[in-house]
Scaffold this motif. Structure first.
Motif, PDB file in Angstrom:
ATOM      1  N   GLY A 212       0.765  -1.214  -0.055  1.00  0.00           N
ATOM      2  CA  GLY A 212       0.118  -0.096   0.047  1.00  0.00           C
ATOM      3  C   GLY A 212       0.909   1.299   0.110  1.00  0.00           C
ATOM      4  N   PRO A 213       0.265   2.544   0.050  1.00  0.00           N
ATOM      5  CA  PRO A 213       1.020   3.805   0.111  1.00  0.00           C
ATOM      6  C   PRO A 213       1.992   3.692   1.161  1.00  0.00           C
ATOM      7  CG  PRO A 213      -1.161   4.148  -0.024  1.00  0.00           C
ATOM      8  CD  PRO A 213      -1.123   2.496   0.352  1.00  0.00           C
ATOM      9  N   MET A 214       3.048   4.679   0.927  1.00  0.00           N
ATOM     10  CA  MET A 214       3.908   4.730   2.218  1.00  0.00           C
ATOM     11  C   MET A 214       3.567   6.075   3.162  1.00  0.00           C
ATOM     12  SD  MET A 214       6.223   2.759   1.265  1.00  0.00           S
ATOM     13  CE  MET A 214       5.203   1.768   0.667  1.00  0.00           C
ATOM     14  N   ALA A 215       4.176   5.737   4.482  1.00  0.00           N
ATOM     15  CA  ALA A 215       3.721   6.883   5.474  1.00  0.00           C
ATOM     16  C   ALA A 215       3.786   8.154   4.892  1.00  0.00           C
ATOM     17  CB  ALA A 215       4.276   6.591   6.778  1.00  0.00           C
ATOM     18  N   LEU A 216       5.137   8.551   4.489  1.00  0.00           N
ATOM     19  CA  LEU A 216       5.386   9.816   3.703  1.00  0.00           C
ATOM     20  C   LEU A 216       5.336   9.579   2.283  1.00  0.00           C
ATOM     21  CD1 LEU A 216       6.403  12.774   4.239  1.00  0.00           C
ATOM     22  CD2 LEU A 216       8.901  11.901   3.945  1.00  0.00           C
ATOM     23  N   THR A 217       4.564  10.328   1.470  1.00  0.00           N
ATOM     24  CA  THR A 217       4.312   9.874   0.112  1.00  0.00           C
ATOM     25  C   THR A 217       5.519   9.641  -0.649  1.00  0.00           C
ATOM     26  OG1 THR A 217       2.443  11.261   0.297  1.00  0.00           O
ATOM     27  CG2 THR A 217       2.870  10.660  -1.869  1.00  0.00           C
ATOM     28  N   GLY A 218       5.475   8.454  -1.298  1.00  0.00           N
ATOM     29  CA  GLY A 218       6.651   8.042  -2.108  1.00  0.00           C
ATOM     30  C   GLY A 218       7.777   7.806  -1.412  1.00  0.00           C
ATOM     31  N   SER A 219       8.109   7.782  -0.103  1.00  0.00           N
ATOM     32  CA  SER A 219       9.032   7.542   0.506  1.00  0.00           C
ATOM     33  C   SER A 219       9.190   5.901   0.804  1.00  0.00           C
ATOM     34  CB  SER A 219       9.326   8.160   1.944  1.00  0.00           C
ATOM     35  OG  SER A 219      10.482   8.226   2.480  1.00  0.00           O
ATOM     36  N   THR A 220       9.736   5.570  -0.626  1.00  0.00           N
ATOM     37  CA  THR A 220       9.766   4.086  -0.207  1.00  0.00           C
ATOM     38  C   THR A 220      11.052   3.557   0.693  1.00  0.00           C
ATOM     39  OG1 THR A 220      10.835   3.777  -2.099  1.00  0.00           O
ATOM     40  CG2 THR A 220       8.726   3.505  -2.210  1.00  0.00           C
ATOM     41  N   ARG A 221      11.738   4.309   1.387  1.00  0.00           N
ATOM     42  CA  ARG A 221      12.838   3.949   2.290  1.00  0.00           C
ATOM     43  C   ARG A 221      12.092   3.464   3.409  1.00  0.00           C
ATOM     44  NH1 ARG A 221      14.662   7.679   6.475  1.00  0.00           N
ATOM     45  NH2 ARG A 221      12.832   9.283   6.775  1.00  0.00           N
ATOM     46  N   MET A 222      10.704   3.697   3.630  1.00  0.00           N
ATOM     47  CA  MET A 222       9.842   3.351   4.895  1.00  0.00           C
ATOM     48  C   MET A 222       9.452   1.806   4.693  1.00  0.00           C
ATOM     49  SD  MET A 222       8.659   7.159   5.893  1.00  0.00           S
ATOM     50  CE  MET A 222       8.243   6.761   7.469  1.00  0.00           C
ATOM     51  N   GLN A 223       8.008   1.843   4.404  1.00  0.00           N
ATOM     52  CA  GLN A 223       7.431   0.381   4.575  1.00  0.00           C
ATOM     53  C   GLN A 223       7.902  -0.334   3.404  1.00  0.00           C
ATOM     54  OE1 GLN A 223       5.785   3.527   4.756  1.00  0.00           O
ATOM     55  NE2 GLN A 223       5.715   3.169   7.305  1.00  0.00           N
ATOM     56  N   ALA A 224       8.218  -0.086   2.307  1.00  0.00           N
ATOM     57  CA  ALA A 224       8.279  -0.808   1.150  1.00  0.00           C
ATOM     58  C   ALA A 224       9.622  -1.675   1.386  1.00  0.00           C
ATOM     59  CB  ALA A 224       8.432  -0.082  -0.038  1.00  0.00           C
ATOM     60  N   SER A 225      10.815  -0.852   1.572  1.00  0.00           N
ATOM     61  CA  SER A 225      12.019  -1.330   1.959  1.00  0.00           C
ATOM     62  C   SER A 225      12.249  -2.199   3.200  1.00  0.00           C
ATOM     63  CB  SER A 225      13.097  -0.251   1.816  1.00  0.00           C
ATOM     64  OG  SER A 225      12.861   0.741   3.121  1.00  0.00           O
ATOM     65  N   SER A 226      11.191  -1.880   4.220  1.00  0.00           N
ATOM     66  CA  SER A 226      11.243  -2.616   5.410  1.00  0.00           C
ATOM     67  C   SER A 226      10.657  -4.237   5.103  1.00  0.00           C
ATOM     68  CB  SER A 226      10.335  -2.024   6.485  1.00  0.00           C
ATOM     69  OG  SER A 226      10.690  -0.958   6.851  1.00  0.00           O
ATOM     70  N   VAL A 227       9.476  -4.287   4.422  1.00  0.00           N
ATOM     71  CA  VAL A 227       8.982  -5.472   3.834  1.00  0.00           C
ATOM     72  C   VAL A 227       9.843  -6.215   2.837  1.00  0.00           C
ATOM     73  CG1 VAL A 227       7.203  -6.573   2.413  1.00  0.00           C
ATOM     74  CG2 VAL A 227       6.787  -4.783   4.285  1.00  0.00           C
ATOM     75  N   LEU A 228      10.367  -5.593   2.013  1.00  0.00           N
ATOM     76  CA  LEU A 228      11.616  -6.259   1.132  1.00  0.00           C
ATOM     77  C   LEU A 228      12.460  -6.885   1.906  1.00  0.00           C
ATOM     78  CD1 LEU A 228      11.389  -3.767  -1.811  1.00  0.00           C
ATOM     79  CD2 LEU A 228      10.606  -6.122  -2.147  1.00  0.00           C
ATOM     80  N   MET A 229      12.949  -6.184   2.601  1.00  0.00           N
ATOM     81  CA  MET A 229      14.458  -6.584   3.609  1.00  0.00           C
ATOM     82  C   MET A 229      13.863  -7.980   4.561  1.00  0.00           C
ATOM     83  SD  MET A 229      16.857  -4.394   5.912  1.00  0.00           S
ATOM     84  CE  MET A 229      18.142  -5.256   7.023  1.00  0.00           C
ATOM     85  N   LEU A 230      12.618  -7.592   5.074  1.00  0.00           N
ATOM     86  CA  LEU A 230      12.143  -8.639   5.865  1.00  0.00           C
ATOM     87  C   LEU A 230      12.112  -9.997   5.203  1.00  0.00           C
ATOM     88  CD1 LEU A 230      10.501  -9.762   8.336  1.00  0.00           C
ATOM     89  CD2 LEU A 230       8.496  -8.961   7.324  1.00  0.00           C
ATOM     90  N   VAL A 231      11.191 -10.101   3.933  1.00  0.00           N
ATOM     91  CA  VAL A 231      11.268 -11.180   3.178  1.00  0.00           C
ATOM     92  C   VAL A 231      12.113 -11.893   2.756  1.00  0.00           C
ATOM     93  CG1 VAL A 231       9.926 -12.237   1.325  1.00  0.00           C
ATOM     94  CG2 VAL A 231       8.643 -10.467   2.620  1.00  0.00           C
ATOM     95  N   ILE A 232      13.084 -11.041   2.152  1.00  0.00           N
ATOM     96  CA  ILE A 232      14.374 -11.722   1.656  1.00  0.00           C
ATOM     97  C   ILE A 232      15.194 -12.279   2.716  1.00  0.00           C
ATOM     98  CG2 ILE A 232      16.690 -11.368   0.313  1.00  0.00           C
ATOM     99  CD1 ILE A 232      15.091  -9.010  -1.203  1.00  0.00           C
ATOM    100  N   GLY A 233      15.215 -11.399   3.871  1.00  0.00           N
ATOM    101  CA  GLY A 233      16.162 -11.805   5.025  1.00  0.00           C
ATOM    102  C   GLY A 233      15.501 -13.191   5.761  1.00  0.00           C
ATOM    103  N   LEU A 234      14.195 -13.302   5.771  1.00  0.00           N
ATOM    104  CA  LEU A 234      13.653 -14.599   6.234  1.00  0.00           C
ATOM    105  C   LEU A 234      13.815 -15.920   5.344  1.00  0.00           C
ATOM    106  CD1 LEU A 234      10.122 -13.484   7.539  1.00  0.00           C
ATOM    107  CD2 LEU A 234      11.828 -13.729   8.994  1.00  0.00           C
ATOM    108  N   ALA A 235      13.820 -15.469   4.177  1.00  0.00           N
ATOM    109  CA  ALA A 235      14.323 -16.677   3.330  1.00  0.00           C
ATOM    110  C   ALA A 235      15.794 -16.994   3.430  1.00  0.00           C
ATOM    111  CB  ALA A 235      14.046 -16.324   1.825  1.00  0.00           C
ATOM    112  N   LEU A 236      16.691 -16.059   3.574  1.00  0.00           N
ATOM    113  CA  LEU A 236      18.150 -16.345   3.808  1.00  0.00           C
ATOM    114  C   LEU A 236      18.307 -17.031   5.306  1.00  0.00           C
ATOM    115  CD1 LEU A 236      19.584 -13.285   2.669  1.00  0.00           C
ATOM    116  CD2 LEU A 236      19.750 -15.421   1.701  1.00  0.00           C
ATOM    117  N   ASP A 237      17.437 -16.691   6.185  1.00  0.00           N
ATOM    118  CA  ASP A 237      17.600 -17.397   7.440  1.00  0.00           C
ATOM    119  C   ASP A 237      17.066 -18.586   7.682  1.00  0.00           C
ATOM    120  OD1 ASP A 237      19.213 -15.031   8.285  1.00  0.00           O
ATOM    121  OD2 ASP A 237      17.702 -14.145   9.862  1.00  0.00           O
ATOM    122  N   PHE A 238      15.809 -18.821   7.086  1.00  0.00           N
ATOM    123  CA  PHE A 238      15.167 -20.166   7.505  1.00  0.00           C
ATOM    124  C   PHE A 238      15.132 -21.049   6.291  1.00  0.00           C
ATOM    125  CE2 PHE A 238      13.321 -17.241  10.577  1.00  0.00           C
ATOM    126  CZ  PHE A 238      13.120 -17.865  11.533  1.00  0.00           C
TER     127      PHE A 238
END
Length: 509
Positions: A212-238
């Protein structure tokens, strides 16, 4: 993009306002007001937006099984994984590379590349992300082979550099490259030709992590990058243990929903006051340096701040903040500490003079950085981030707070917990300094095609709110380019463009 004509000739590929990650978030329309007058409300809503994005991932358990299996199969075979990104996704790729090497010292099974090379971790290089050929070339120079796997991360799903690397991997490797983004597949297929080409390619596996949208419009350093880092990181870890990964995710989301973030208020007020009083800061961290530097670097293009100072290339403009790694005695040691490996500059001076190793090592984040910052005009405040009794510890201007984390020990969820805290903190600091309006990044610096479009759209939105809805997109872009050439650090590109357009209209005979 050196001229308005050059951008407008290909504007169709950069007009991305219909994508959810580029849309204003309905929950944060008053974010700039809360930053100045109700920090508790601002923190509460920012945490809600984080949780909304994370909870969406829980619905993707079945879909992501194939992604986890691909990562596991590559690692089990002793082959390599290359993480590719630009800007925020490039920094998350370097962060995951760092975490892998800390967990498995001496292992090079996970490598990272970002647009501009490692130096782009701390200093954005204009234009690199707009060229798919650069992504392909970079991948080849790092020795990508026929049994290796590429994971391309692009928040919007349309970044040319990432697409170039992913398409090159599809040509070369027996392993289908993985393409992760944060916008719905049908919308990308309909709106963005280069995305459609990747998403329709049977050689490429693609997944949408719809935030969905970012908390600060277009600032994908926030929710989008957090979710991408989470999913890739979980795959590497688990690896193949998808159930274990999602059980950890459920526990983390539950923890975050109960975490008290109001202690950040004092840090936000003190840091904003330090800048308003003509001072500077320096963040000090050893274990969490990679996460700290990611947040501090990304403030510059988002809010038109001076990038990190480089004493070998003085500009007369000083960054508000910097990083020191107390454990590092030299510049070379500081880079090794940051990356958990030797730095890998591009060495493409024919394309950009700042891609070289000499330029990269002219940034010193070791102990000497503190001494250099102390020589700047105005008071210097040190913001320390370390660990104490299995907690994250933040100390700044006499305030100390400790935050428990569910997966303590320098691991993925520790760093992501700190990332979320720093994203909230820095966003609200900038709000107190007036560096955005409502939830629009009015001070964004238009350094590439995507950011030029963002600034034009925000200008259009604010003009419309004033009843000025008859300016064309092309007129706004031309005015923006005219303003950018004289833009000062004390000016917002959006507001300066608005003033030019309205002023020119008044002056017409």
């Amino acid at each position: 993009m050196n001229t308005a004509n050059e951008f407008l000739a290909q504007k169709k590929i950069f007009r991305l306002g219909d994508l959810p990650t580029e849309a204003p978030h309905p929950k944060t329309a008053q974010l700039s007001d809360w930053a100045k007058g109700d920090l508790a409300r601002g923190l509460k809503v920012l945490r809600e937006v984080d949780l909304d994005a994370l909870n969406r991932i829980l619905d993707l358990r079945a879909e992501l099984g194939a992604f986890f299996a691909s990562v596991a199969a590559t690692l089990e075979s002793g082959d390599r994984i290359f993480l590719v990104g630009c800007g925020a996704t490039g920094r998350l790729s370097l962060s995951l590379d760092h975490l892998w090497r800390r967990k498995f010292p001496g292992s090079a099974q996970v490598s990272s590349l970002m647009a501009g090379g490692d130096v782009a971790l701390v200093h954005s290089l204009e234009g690199f992300e707009d060229f798919p050929d650069y992504g392909a070339r970079h991948l080849l120079e790092l020795g990508f082979g026929p049994n290796d796997l590429v994971i391309g991360a692009t928040e919007g799903g349309e970044t040319p550099y990432v697409i170039g690397a992913v398409e090159k991997a599809a040509e070369m490797s027996r392993r289908a490259p993985q393409f992760l983004c944060c916008n719905p597949r049908p919308l990308l297929m309909a709106k963005v030709e280069r995305s459609r080409r990747v998403l329709a390619d049977p050689r490429i596996s693609s997944f949408c992590l719809d935030t969905g949208p970012m908390a600060l419009t277009g600032s994908t350093r926030m929710q989008a990058s957090s979710v991408l880092m989470l999913v890739i990181g979980l795959a590497l870890d688990f690896g193949r243990d998808v159930d274990g990964a999602f059980a950890a995710l459920v526990r983390w989301i539950d923890y975050l929903s109960r975490q008290d973030v109001t202690p950040l208020e004092a840090f936000i007020v003190h840091e904003a006051n330090a800048y308003q009083g003509g001072g500077h800061t320096i963040y000090a961290s050893d274990e969490y340096a990679i996460t700290v530097i990611t947040d501090t670097t990304e403030r510059a293009p988002t809010f038109n701040l001076a990038p990190f100072d480089n004493p070998h290339y003085p500009t007369g403009r000083h960054s508000l903040t910097y990083l020191t790694i107390p454990a590092a005695a030299t510049a070379k040691e500081s880079w090794r500490h940051l990356l958990a490996r030797e730095p890998k500059p591009l060495e493409w001076p024919e394309i950009h003079p700042k891609t070289t190793k000499d330029y990269l090592l002219s940034f010193d984040f070791g102990r000497k950085a503190l001494e250099i910052r102390q020589g700047l005009p105005g008071p210097l405040q040190v913001f320390e981030i370390d660990t104490a009794e299995k907690h994250l510890r933040l100390r700044f201007m006499g305030v100390e707070e400790r935050f428990a984390v569910p997966d303590f020990g320098g691991s993925l969820l520790d760093h992501l917990t700190l990332k979320l805290l720093l994203n909230m903190h820095s966003t609200l600091v900038m709000g107190r300094l007036g560096r955005f309006e409502g939830n629009l990044m009015t001070w964004v610096y238009p350094s590439n095609g995507k950011l030029i479009d963002r600034a034009a759209r925000y200008t259009e939105i604010l003009l419309r709110r004033q009843g000025q809805d008859d300016f064309t997109y092309d007129e706004i872009v031309r005015a923006q380019f005219a303003c950018k050439s004289t833009l000062s650090p004390a000016e917002s590109i959006v507001h300066k463009t608005m003033a030019k357009l309205l002023g020119d209209r008044v002056r017409r005979p």
